[in-house]
Design a protein around this motif. Structure first.
Motif, short mmCIF file in Angstrom:
data_model
loop_
_atom_site.label_atom_id
_atom_site.label_comp_id
_atom_site.label_asym_id
_atom_site.label_seq_id
_atom_site.Cartn_x
_atom_site.Cartn_y
_atom_site.Cartn_z
N ILE A 159 1.01 -1.34 -0.10
CA ILE A 159 0.00 -0.17 -0.14
C ILE A 159 0.94 1.25 0.07
N VAL A 160 0.52 2.30 -0.86
CA VAL A 160 1.28 3.59 -0.94
C VAL A 160 0.68 4.27 0.20
N ASP A 161 1.79 5.20 0.67
CA ASP A 161 1.66 6.26 1.78
C ASP A 161 1.17 7.38 0.94
N ASN A 162 0.02 7.50 1.32
CA ASN A 162 -0.78 8.76 0.47
C ASN A 162 -0.17 9.94 0.33
N ASP A 163 0.54 10.41 1.58
CA ASP A 163 1.07 11.64 1.82
C ASP A 163 2.46 11.81 0.94
N PHE A 210 -0.24 8.67 11.01
CA PHE A 210 -0.48 10.15 12.19
C PHE A 210 0.96 9.96 13.12
N ARG A 211 1.98 10.68 12.69
CA ARG A 211 3.16 10.71 13.34
C ARG A 211 3.01 10.90 14.85
N GLU A 212 2.07 11.91 15.23
CA GLU A 212 1.92 12.30 16.62
C GLU A 212 1.73 11.05 17.71
N ASN A 213 0.79 10.41 17.22
CA ASN A 213 0.38 9.31 18.09
C ASN A 213 0.53 7.97 17.51
N ASP A 214 1.45 7.82 16.19
CA ASP A 214 2.02 6.53 15.66
C ASP A 214 0.71 5.55 15.33
N THR A 215 -0.17 6.16 14.58
CA THR A 215 -1.43 5.42 14.22
C THR A 215 -1.64 5.51 12.73
N TYR A 216 -2.54 4.80 12.24
CA TYR A 216 -2.85 4.60 10.80
C TYR A 216 -4.28 4.76 10.30
N PRO A 219 -16.21 9.70 20.07
CA PRO A 219 -14.85 10.03 20.01
C PRO A 219 -13.95 9.73 20.97
N GLU A 220 -14.67 9.22 22.32
CA GLU A 220 -14.05 8.79 23.45
C GLU A 220 -13.68 7.45 23.02
N GLU A 221 -14.54 6.41 22.54
CA GLU A 221 -14.17 5.12 22.43
C GLU A 221 -13.04 5.01 21.38
N ALA A 222 -13.31 5.94 20.23
CA ALA A 222 -12.33 5.79 19.05
C ALA A 222 -10.72 6.08 19.64
N LEU A 223 -10.77 7.16 20.59
CA LEU A 223 -9.50 7.82 21.08
C LEU A 223 -8.83 6.43 22.06
N ALA A 224 -9.75 5.64 22.94
CA ALA A 224 -9.41 4.53 23.75
C ALA A 224 -8.81 3.60 22.85
N ASN A 225 -9.68 3.18 21.62
CA ASN A 225 -9.48 2.23 20.82
C ASN A 225 -7.88 2.05 19.91
N GLU A 226 -7.49 3.58 19.69
CA GLU A 226 -6.50 3.91 19.01
C GLU A 226 -5.24 3.57 19.88
N LYS A 227 -5.43 3.33 20.85
CA LYS A 227 -4.15 3.39 21.67
C LYS A 227 -3.87 1.90 22.31
N GLU A 228 -4.78 1.06 21.69
CA GLU A 228 -4.66 -0.66 22.04
C GLU A 228 -3.61 -1.13 21.02
N GLY A 229 -4.53 -1.90 20.08
CA GLY A 229 -3.51 -2.84 19.34
C GLY A 229 -3.51 -4.16 19.44
N THR A 230 -3.63 -4.99 18.50
CA THR A 230 -3.95 -6.34 18.64
C THR A 230 -3.01 -7.43 17.43
N PHE A 267 -14.36 8.66 10.70
CA PHE A 267 -13.30 9.85 10.84
C PHE A 267 -12.31 9.71 12.07
N PRO A 268 -11.05 9.94 12.14
CA PRO A 268 -10.18 10.12 13.32
C PRO A 268 -10.70 11.11 14.28
N ASN A 269 -10.29 11.22 15.51
CA ASN A 269 -10.47 12.18 16.18
C ASN A 269 -9.54 13.63 15.73
#
Lengths: 175, 812
Positions: B194-198, B209-215, B302-313, B358-360
């Motif tokens: 997959i290409v990095d669109n940026d 998203f460099r500031e929180n290391d997410t995609y 938004p709160e659930e998404a914020l919590a979810n993005e900090k997890e990982g599996t 959409f992301p936070n």
């Protein structure tokens, strides 16, 4: 070989402040374009220039400037930031008449809807007979940036398109 | 959108004479019949496409059904997939081979698109420079190749099929020709990074998203898609170079997507296994959203998404989707997604669930406006065309400022910014309008071209132009002041500056050869349709015909002539002049109101008319300045000094009524017979004002003439002169008006409804229009003093020797 330096290897600077250089996104909705108009106003004997930027592009540029310490915020509605853009335009947009530089004076800037408009002008005795334009606006910011310049000195309107490695272009046959 | 290489085509295009196969030729003189009928230029009607503009009795189109299993490797940013394509040949022709589109190949390092891209310029006076983006791309290619990796191509019996890849297309040779009305099955296995669109741009990819290391991941053109085979061009044979978009076949999709288990995903189609991939709470909220018609509600907060993005599996889940009668399939997934939804009730169709993911980083802007804009789009577009036929309409936040459309799902940009001082996220009016506008546009593309399936690779205007027109209609129903084009709520004020240019091409130009893409393929056709609706045809006729076109070609593939013919067939209006002028030429609208002459009816009675003639002569011929100066100096004329030299002619001027005049008048009256006598007597009693008004067509494009008369009592009257006034002379025409009151001014196009590009010549008496700079100079709101102070400060700062620019230097 002569023009390009042949096989002499040269050092090549990466764009200053290009950390945010934006790759050519395939916008289905909006293109990366600055539209400028160069208009001869016979009533005032002025050459009038208007540059129309999309605000989002101007703010992307401001964001880059902020990283370089030039801009304090990325809000293009602030006069100071518009002044930064005016200075940038002075450095990246030039007119000549028969090889002689036309000294453009900044008149100001304003926001209208989605657009930032920057105005320049120059008092001349008559419309330029051998007008040439160099437009490098945002071509160091956005890869794939294409600029359009509409030139109208009398009845006809010509559009000059600046992209890729385009340098100076002549606006001919307009008088 | 890449515009960089358009200029290379411009000179060739502009210098090439149009190749018109027109039997009509003006062999003497230079008369250009702007009303010449289009039939000789349009393709001949046939059994596939009727003369009415409707699909013909033998109309056919191919069908391609897909069953795909795809896995996202989030760590490697890699897609791996297998799929089965069932292709039905509805054409009357046997096919020896089948073409597939390999659009990911545009990202190959040696793709035709990349090889033909021009270098970018450096800042003025600094010569050649290289962008950081180009260096990053080079480094990326050293680590990660891009483009499709085709692992196997077999028939339904798993026998290998011979194939040939040609840049972004792949030909599969069939062992036996696929007969007309026959069906074949092709199995494929493929993968790509997959290409990095940026970094690479394009219409899909991932965002980091460099500031929180997410995609976030947004996948389009991710599977080999059938090339369209049509009655008008056979196999669509134009490679994907990045600008001309897609020409696709309808089909049914069954797609299973395996993702990290904590991802939320959305896609073209209907989710088949919600119980396996959504929580009970999420399913409950979805059920609630289907009852909510006034505002969106969260499926994932938004709160659930914020919590979810900090997890990982490392666990995975498989989401299964089905979509019926769509021309493409796209999807998006992330553990960052907020998800909201509301239902849209359609008067003539089923409910539609409008959704946004959409992301936070996109909030608060997206929670406020994205899903509402989706719902508004369906309301307005359905009114103009047909009920939205799919159950879902989705907006996904992707790259900055972007926008791209797929069936049911669209990828859209715009986000708020964080204020460094307060830490709060804010958004500007421009971001708000930008988001609403892009969502309307991209969701609107569901109608054109996702359902009315025009050929984007060939004719961009057919989807972008029609869609931009409806987008403007929808935006002005969102807010009357919405800046639909540039900064203006009236697109017709904006398009003139483009249309006046000598360096443009007609709308009817192939997509890859269009210069000024946005103006040519989006804005000009949208402006044209606005003029057609509001000025030429009127809303009743236009809306019926436009809706007829949309409904005739729903789930079918129209061409330009089908549109042109339908609009005429359904309205009873000959629009050939309009299509010819707006779509086949580069003329613009500029009508000059050159002069007005006022008359009253003559009684022919010498005792009435002679004094009036004398009065008019006195008014129009003042005494010569020599005579005036002579009088001033007391110089007497000869006859004043010698009165004896005077005779009858000195005592009576040329306007004195004599017997012959009276006799002639009496003879004239005696000769008047009924009914002319009564008509004249009544007209003389009413004594109307008669005006001859001269118009000049300076722009070349013929246009109706909406005129506003202002009378001496202050009242006004509006008159619409149809464009047909230009039939026999498209350069200059004169129109006579008979009015009961004296006219003090006439203005052409007061409402700015014709796209007239030069307004300074629209008035009688003449009225000068200040230039934009003069308006700015006079404006009390321009903070020019603040600007001057800021420029002084910044210039002083700039003069300090701290420039970081690195110069070019010879190698050591």
């Amino acid at each position: 070989m002569v023009n390009g330096g042949g096989n002499i290897t040269r050092r090549l600077a990466i764009f200053a402040g290009c950390a945010l250089t934006v790759a050519p996104a395939a916008f289905a909705h909006r293109s990366q374009t600055v539209l400028s108009t160069v208009l001869w106003n016979p009533a005032s004997s002025m050459l009038e220039i208007t540059h129309r930027f999309h605000n989002a592009d101007a703010e992307a540029w401001l964001s880059q400037q902020r990283q370089g310490g030039g801009a304090e915020t990325i809000d293009i509605t602030l006069v100071r930031n518009q002044a930064l853009m005016v200075l940038y335009v002075e450095d990246h947009f030039a007119l000549t008449d028969g090889g002689k530089t036309i000294a453009l004076q900044p008149l100001g800037a304003e926001i209208e809807g989605e657009a930032l408009l920057i105005y320049q002008e120059c008092k001349l005795g008559q419309p330029p007979k051998a007008l040439a334009i160099n437009n490098q606006i945002f071509r160091d910011v956005f890869e794939g940036q294409t600029n359009l310049v509409n030139v109208r000195l009398a009845q006809k309107t010509r559009t000059l398109i600046f992209s890729g490695t385009d340098g100076v272009k002549k606006a001919e046959g307009l008088l | 959108m890449k515009l960089a290489w358009f200029a290379a085509f411009a000179v060739a295009l502009l210098s090439a004479a149009p190749a018109l196969a027109d039997a009509n030729k003006q062999t003497k003189g230079n008369w250009d019949d702007k009303f010449r009928q289009l039939e000789v230029d349009l393709p001949s009607p046939n059994t596939y496409r009727a003369a009415s503009g409707a699909p013909g009795e033998s109309y056919w189109q191919q069908q391609a059904d897909y069953q795909i299993n795809v896995t996202l490797d989030e760590v490697k940013k890699r897609i791996t997939a297998t799929g089965t394509i069932t292709y039905r040949n509805n054409s009357p022709h046997p096919l020896n081979y089948i073409w597939l589109q390999l659009d990911q190949n545009i990202f190959k390092q040696d793709s035709a698109s990349r090889r033909s891209a021009k270098a970018s310029a450096g800042p003025m006076g600094r010569g050649d420079q290289v962008g950081m983006g180009a260096i990053k791309q080079l480094q990326s290619y050293q680590e990660t190749p891009h483009g499709f990796e085709i692992r196997s191509v077999t028939d339904g019996g798993s026998r290998a099929l011979r194939y040939t890849v040609n840049d972004t297309m792949m030909r599969i040779d069939l062992p036996q020709p696929l007969a007309a009305k026959g069906t074949t099955t092709i199995k494929l296995a493929w993968a790509f990074n997959i290409v990095d669109n940026d970094l690479f741009g394009g219409r899909s990819g991932y965002e980091y998203f460099r500031e929180n290391d997410t995609y976030t991941f947004f996948q389009a053109q991710w599977f080999p898609r059938l090339v369209a085979y049509t009655d008008y061009t056979g196999w669509q044979h134009k490679q994907f170079l990045g600008q001309g978009e897609f020409t696709l076949e309808f089909g049914n999709y069954d797609v299973s997507v395996t993702l990290p288990a904590d991802h939320i995903m959305t896609a073209t189609g209907v989710l088949q296994n919600p119980n396996e991939v959504l929580s009970a709470e999420q399913r409950n909220r979805l059920a609630q959203a289907r009852k909510e018609y006034s505002k969106p509600m969260y499926i994932v907060t938004p709160e659930e998404a914020l919590a979810n993005e900090k997890e990982g599996t490392t666990a995975t889940k498989t989401w299964r989707w089905k979509a019926g009668n769509v021309r493409d399939f796209a999807w998006a997934s992330s553990r960052k997604f907020i998800w909201d939804a509301m239902n849209v009730k359609q008067p003539e169709g089923g409910d539609v669930l409008a959704q946004s993911l959409f992301p936070n980083e996109a909030d608060p802007l997206w929670s406020l406006y994205s899903t509402r804009a989706v719902a508004h789009t369906i309301d307005v577009y359905s009114e103009f065309s047909f009920p939205y036929p799919y159950p879902n309409a989705i907006s996904v936040n992707t790259w900055l400022g972007g926008g791209m459309e797929y069936p049911m799902i669209s990828f859209n940009g715009y986000r708020p910014v964080k204020d460094d001082k307060t830490g709060k996220k804010t958004y500007t009016r421009q971001s708000k309008n930008g988001l609403i506008g892009v969502v309307i546009h991209e969701v609107g593309h569901n109608y054109f071209p996702m359902i009315v399936n025009s050929d984007e690779r060939q004719w961009t205007w057919m989807d972008e132009g029609l869609n931009s027109f409806l987008e403007f209609m929808a935006e002005l129903r969102w807010d009357e002041n919405f800046p639909v084009m540039g900064d203006n709520a009236n697109s017709l004020d904006e398009i003139g500056s483009y249309m006046m240019s000598e360096d443009q091409v007609p709308i009817m130009t192939n997509s890859e050869s269009v210069i000024q893409f946005g103006n040519n393929a989006y804005n000009k056709p949208a402006a044209a349709l606005t003029v057609l609706r509001e000025t030429v045809m009127g809303r009743e006729l236009f809306d019926f015909a436009f809706k007829e076109y949309a409904r005739r070609w729903k789930f079918k593939r129209p061409t330009p002539s089908d549109f042109f013919r339908t609009m005429e067939d359904a309205s009873g209006v000959d629009l050939d002049w309009f299509w010819r002028g707006w779509f086949y030429t580069t003329d613009h609208v500029d009508v000059a109101l050159n002069g007005v002459r006022e008359y009253r009816l003559s009684t022919r009675n010498p005792e009435t008319e002679a004094p009036l003639r004398r009065e008019r002569q006195d008014a129009t011929r003042p005494d010569p300045v020599t005579v005036l100066e002579n009088r001033e100096q007391g110089i007497q004329t000869y006859v004043e000094k010698h009165p004896d030299a005077k005779d009858f002619y000195d005592a009576n001027d040329e306007f004195v009524v004599n017997n012959k005049d009276l006799n002639d008048y009496a003879t004239y009256q005696e000769g008047l017979k009924e009914p002319d006598k009564s008509v004249l007597e009544r007209a003389l009693r009413e004594n109307p004002f008669i005006y001859f008004v001269d118009f000049e067509n300076k722009g070349g494009l013929v246009t109706p003439l909406p005129l506003t008369f202002t009378f001496d009592d202050g009242s006004k009257k509006e008159i619409m002169i149809p464009a047909e006034i230009w039939r026999t002379d498209n350069q200059k025409v004169t129109k006579m008006f008979i009015e009961t009151k004296k006219v003090v001014s006439i203005e052409y196009d007061v409402k700015h409804q014709t796209a007239d590009a030069v307004r300074a010549n629209n008035n009688w008496p003449a009225r000068s229009e200040p230039s934009r700079l003069e308006v700015f100079r006079m404006s009390p709101r321009s903070p020019r003093n603040q600007m001057a102070e800021a420029l002084t400060e910044l210039r002083a700062k700039k003069a300090e020797p701290d420039s970081p620019a690195a110069p070019i230097a010879p190698a050591q």
